[in-house]
Design a protein around this motif. Structure first.
Motif, PDB file in Angstrom:
ATOM      1  N   THR A 249       0.836  -1.195   0.000  1.00 47.99           N
ATOM      2  CA  THR A 249       0.000   0.000   0.000  1.00 47.99           C
ATOM      3  C   THR A 249       0.870   1.244   0.000  1.00 47.99           C
ATOM      4  O   THR A 249       1.978   1.248   0.571  1.00 47.99           O
ATOM      5  CB  THR A 249      -0.941   0.029   1.222  1.00 47.99           C
ATOM      6  OG1 THR A 249      -1.775   1.196   1.150  1.00 47.99           O
ATOM      7  CG2 THR A 249      -0.169   0.069   2.529  1.00 47.99           C
ATOM      8  N   GLY A 250       0.369   2.284  -0.651  1.00 44.70           N
ATOM      9  CA  GLY A 250       1.051   3.568  -0.590  1.00 44.70           C
ATOM     10  C   GLY A 250       0.873   4.202   0.785  1.00 44.70           C
ATOM     11  O   GLY A 250       0.123   3.701   1.628  1.00 44.70           O
ATOM     12  N   ARG A 251       1.551   5.313   1.005  1.00 39.71           N
ATOM     13  CA  ARG A 251       1.473   6.007   2.287  1.00 39.71           C
ATOM     14  C   ARG A 251       0.337   7.022   2.245  1.00 39.71           C
ATOM     15  O   ARG A 251       0.271   7.867   1.358  1.00 39.71           O
ATOM     16  CB  ARG A 251       2.802   6.696   2.587  1.00 39.71           C
ATOM     17  CG  ARG A 251       2.920   7.260   3.993  1.00 39.71           C
ATOM     18  CD  ARG A 251       4.297   7.854   4.209  1.00 39.71           C
ATOM     19  NE  ARG A 251       5.336   6.843   4.064  1.00 39.71           N
ATOM     20  CZ  ARG A 251       5.752   6.060   5.060  1.00 39.71           C
ATOM     21  NH1 ARG A 251       5.219   6.182   6.265  1.00 39.71           N
ATOM     22  NH2 ARG A 251       6.696   5.157   4.858  1.00 39.71           N
ATOM     23  N   ALA A 252      -0.548   6.939   3.235  1.00 35.76           N
ATOM     24  CA  ALA A 252      -1.664   7.878   3.328  1.00 35.76           C
ATOM     25  C   ALA A 252      -1.221   9.135   4.088  1.00 35.76           C
ATOM     26  O   ALA A 252      -0.119   9.189   4.650  1.00 35.76           O
ATOM     27  CB  ALA A 252      -2.839   7.219   4.049  1.00 35.76           C
ATOM     28  N   ASP A 253      -2.082  10.148   4.120  1.00 30.03           N
ATOM     29  CA  ASP A 253      -1.802  11.330   4.936  1.00 30.03           C
ATOM     30  C   ASP A 253      -1.704  10.913   6.399  1.00 30.03           C
ATOM     31  O   ASP A 253      -2.431  10.024   6.862  1.00 30.03           O
ATOM     32  CB  ASP A 253      -2.906  12.369   4.759  1.00 30.03           C
ATOM     33  CG  ASP A 253      -2.925  12.964   3.348  1.00 30.03           C
ATOM     34  OD1 ASP A 253      -1.863  12.940   2.693  1.00 30.03           O
ATOM     35  OD2 ASP A 253      -3.993  13.431   2.918  1.00 30.03           O
ATOM     36  N   ASP A 254      -0.828  11.566   7.132  1.00 29.37           N
ATOM     37  CA  ASP A 254      -0.603  11.195   8.533  1.00 29.37           C
ATOM     38  C   ASP A 254      -1.895  11.202   9.347  1.00 29.37           C
ATOM     39  O   ASP A 254      -2.144  10.306  10.158  1.00 29.37           O
ATOM     40  CB  ASP A 254       0.407  12.142   9.176  1.00 29.37           C
ATOM     41  CG  ASP A 254       1.805  11.983   8.586  1.00 29.37           C
ATOM     42  OD1 ASP A 254       2.117  10.872   8.110  1.00 29.37           O
ATOM     43  OD2 ASP A 254       2.561  12.966   8.615  1.00 29.37           O
ATOM     44  N   SER A 255      -2.728  12.189   9.125  1.00 28.21           N
ATOM     45  CA  SER A 255      -3.947  12.328   9.920  1.00 28.21           C
ATOM     46  C   SER A 255      -5.002  11.283   9.568  1.00 28.21           C
ATOM     47  O   SER A 255      -5.976  11.118  10.297  1.00 28.21           O
ATOM     48  CB  SER A 255      -4.543  13.726   9.738  1.00 28.21           C
ATOM     49  OG  SER A 255      -4.862  13.953   8.370  1.00 28.21           O
ATOM     50  N   ALA A 256      -4.811  10.556   8.458  1.00 23.11           N
ATOM     51  CA  ALA A 256      -5.814   9.579   8.021  1.00 23.11           C
ATOM     52  C   ALA A 256      -5.710   8.266   8.798  1.00 23.11           C
ATOM     53  O   ALA A 256      -6.671   7.486   8.816  1.00 23.11           O
ATOM     54  CB  ALA A 256      -5.665   9.309   6.532  1.00 23.11           C
ATOM     55  N   TYR A 257      -4.584   8.014   9.472  1.00 26.13           N
ATOM     56  CA  TYR A 257      -4.430   6.762  10.206  1.00 26.13           C
ATOM     57  C   TYR A 257      -5.189   6.839  11.530  1.00 26.13           C
ATOM     58  O   TYR A 257      -5.195   7.872  12.212  1.00 26.13           O
ATOM     59  CB  TYR A 257      -2.955   6.469  10.479  1.00 26.13           C
ATOM     60  CG  TYR A 257      -2.168   6.177   9.221  1.00 26.13           C
ATOM     61  CD1 TYR A 257      -2.230   4.923   8.618  1.00 26.13           C
ATOM     62  CD2 TYR A 257      -1.373   7.154   8.634  1.00 26.13           C
ATOM     63  CE1 TYR A 257      -1.517   4.651   7.459  1.00 26.13           C
ATOM     64  CE2 TYR A 257      -0.653   6.882   7.471  1.00 26.13           C
ATOM     65  CZ  TYR A 257      -0.733   5.639   6.881  1.00 26.13           C
ATOM     66  OH  TYR A 257      -0.029   5.375   5.733  1.00 26.13           O
ATOM     67  N   ALA A 258      -5.817   5.722  11.885  1.00 30.72           N
ATOM     68  CA  ALA A 258      -6.527   5.684  13.166  1.00 30.72           C
ATOM     69  C   ALA A 258      -5.534   5.807  14.319  1.00 30.72           C
ATOM     70  O   ALA A 258      -5.789   6.552  15.291  1.00 30.72           O
ATOM     71  CB  ALA A 258      -7.319   4.379  13.284  1.00 30.72           C
ATOM     72  N   TRP A 259      -4.425   5.092  14.233  1.00 27.26           N
ATOM     73  CA  TRP A 259      -3.400   5.125  15.259  1.00 27.26           C
ATOM     74  C   TRP A 259      -2.032   5.069  14.584  1.00 27.26           C
ATOM     75  O   TRP A 259      -1.892   4.524  13.487  1.00 27.26           O
ATOM     76  CB  TRP A 259      -3.512   3.951  16.236  1.00 27.26           C
ATOM     77  CG  TRP A 259      -4.788   3.907  17.027  1.00 27.26           C
ATOM     78  CD1 TRP A 259      -5.886   3.154  16.773  1.00 27.26           C
ATOM     79  CD2 TRP A 259      -5.073   4.658  18.212  1.00 27.26           C
ATOM     80  NE1 TRP A 259      -6.849   3.398  17.718  1.00 27.26           N
ATOM     81  CE2 TRP A 259      -6.380   4.304  18.633  1.00 27.26           C
ATOM     82  CE3 TRP A 259      -4.360   5.587  18.991  1.00 27.26           C
ATOM     83  CZ2 TRP A 259      -6.978   4.846  19.757  1.00 27.26           C
ATOM     84  CZ3 TRP A 259      -4.951   6.133  20.113  1.00 27.26           C
ATOM     85  CH2 TRP A 259      -6.253   5.760  20.493  1.00 27.26           C
ATOM     86  N   ILE A 281      -0.268   6.873  19.441  1.00 28.24           N
ATOM     87  CA  ILE A 281      -1.049   8.107  19.448  1.00 28.24           C
ATOM     88  C   ILE A 281      -1.966   8.109  18.234  1.00 28.24           C
ATOM     89  O   ILE A 281      -1.794   7.308  17.303  1.00 28.24           O
ATOM     90  CB  ILE A 281      -0.141   9.353  19.433  1.00 28.24           C
ATOM     91  CG1 ILE A 281       0.692   9.396  18.146  1.00 28.24           C
ATOM     92  CG2 ILE A 281       0.760   9.371  20.671  1.00 28.24           C
ATOM     93  CD1 ILE A 281       1.550  10.645  18.006  1.00 28.24           C
ATOM     94  N   THR A 282      -2.941   8.994  18.203  1.00 26.35           N
ATOM     95  CA  THR A 282      -3.858   9.059  17.069  1.00 26.35           C
ATOM     96  C   THR A 282      -3.153   9.656  15.856  1.00 26.35           C
ATOM     97  O   THR A 282      -2.134  10.355  15.985  1.00 26.35           O
ATOM     98  CB  THR A 282      -5.088   9.910  17.408  1.00 26.35           C
ATOM     99  OG1 THR A 282      -4.681  11.278  17.595  1.00 26.35           O
ATOM    100  CG2 THR A 282      -5.773   9.392  18.677  1.00 26.35           C
ATOM    101  N   GLY A 283      -3.722   9.378  14.697  1.00 26.66           N
ATOM    102  CA  GLY A 283      -3.162   9.957  13.490  1.00 26.66           C
ATOM    103  C   GLY A 283      -3.188  11.475  13.517  1.00 26.66           C
ATOM    104  O   GLY A 283      -2.254  12.122  13.030  1.00 26.66           O
TER     105      GLY A 283
END
Length: 298
Positions: A249-259, A281-283
């Motif tokens: 998978t490609g890298r998503a925006d940092d804030s898009a990750y749940a954790w 910590i949260t995304g």
């Protein structure tokens, strides 16, 4: 009778001790036990040596009756210089074991997906008297690539540079091909199989390392290997263990990750000030930390 003519009496010989049968003697039992133990030990050593050496003809005999080319082993490479830069666990993953300890190989042990690159080592063996020749290897998508996964991100610490030459393919691009990944070579970035082939003699192990890249998308694929054997061109499909497709998978925006798990090398403390090697910590918190130019959130 005169003393001169008196004959001395003969003494009766003492009876000879009874002879003990050789198989009943204690020393025989001891020798039998020792010899048996030594023989068993030597047998185990010889058998272990034979099993370790596995001559090419013996390996070929074990694979007899199968196709001209056999996948003997398939191994995921977890180290960052060859494998994933980071991992993403499924959004619904059980956090308790992940908070306690990072798996040695998150992809194999916890169902994670490699971020940006995924590397596998494939061991091929030929089974025919006349060597087979691998003439092409390509990824074939099982479905169109999708947006990147945004579950739980795990860092993958550096383990040092790799000196291996691997085949690289961009699975998120149209018609991906295997390219030479040799920065010091003249043909770096060139299609490998346009000028090379891989010979697969009978019983000889040949390891191919394949590194699949994806910049922004989540892709799932299988590998198709074309080879020449038995006087014709043939194709075999190679899947991940469990007959599953390979994934990256490609890298998503940092804030898009749940954790997001933080790298313990930074020594970040939890919000209450306690020390932990598995700070999560949260995304959104991670994205803010990056924007602020900090290595720790608290």
């Amino acid at each position: 009778m005169s003393p001169r003519n008196k004959r001395p009496r003969r003494r009766k010989a003492a009876p000879a001790p009874a002879t003990v049968a050789w198989w009943k003697r204690p020393v025989t039992w001891l020798l039998t036990i020792v010899v048996g133990a030594v023989a068993a030990w030597l047998g185990a050593v010889v058998l272990a040596a034979i099993n370790q050496w596995k001559p090419a003809n013996e390996l070929a005999e074990q694979l007899a009756g199968r196709g001209p080319v056999v996948v003997l082993d398939l191994k995921h490479v977890p180290y960052p210089q060859e494998g994933a830069l980071d991992y993403v666990y499924p959004a619904g993953a059980d956090l308790a074991p992940l908070d306690a300890e990072r798996p040695d190989d998150p992809t194999v042990e916890a169902g994670a997906v490699d971020i940006e690159r995924s590397t596998w080592e494939i061991t091929l063996v030929g089974t025919r008297e006349q060597a087979a020749e691998a003439v092409d290897l390509r990824p074939v998508l099982v479905e169109p690539c999708r947006p990147p996964l945004t579950g739980i991100r795990e860092p993958n610490r550096s383990q040092g540079d790799s000196q291996k030459i691997v085949l690289v393919t961009h699975v998120d691009r149209p018609n991906p091909r295997m390219l030479v990944d040799d920065p010091d070579g003249e043909d770096a970035g060139a299609p490998f199989f346009s000028t090379h082939k891989i010979t697969l003699p009978k019983g000889e192990k040949n390891v191919i390392q394949v590194r699949a890249l994806s910049a922004k998308q989540h892709c799932r694929w299988r590998l198709e290997l074309d080879y020449l054997a038995d006087g014709r061109r043939q194709t075999m499909v190679i899947s991940a263990p469990g007959d599953k497709p390979f994934e990256v998978t490609g890298r998503a925006d940092d804030s898009a990750y749940a954790w997001v798990y933080l790298d313990p090398i930074d020594g970040c403390r939890a919000k209450d000030g306690s020390k932990t090697d598995r700070l999560r910590i949260t995304g959104a918190e991670y994205a803010q930390m990056v924007r602020d130019g900090r290595t720790c959130p608290y």
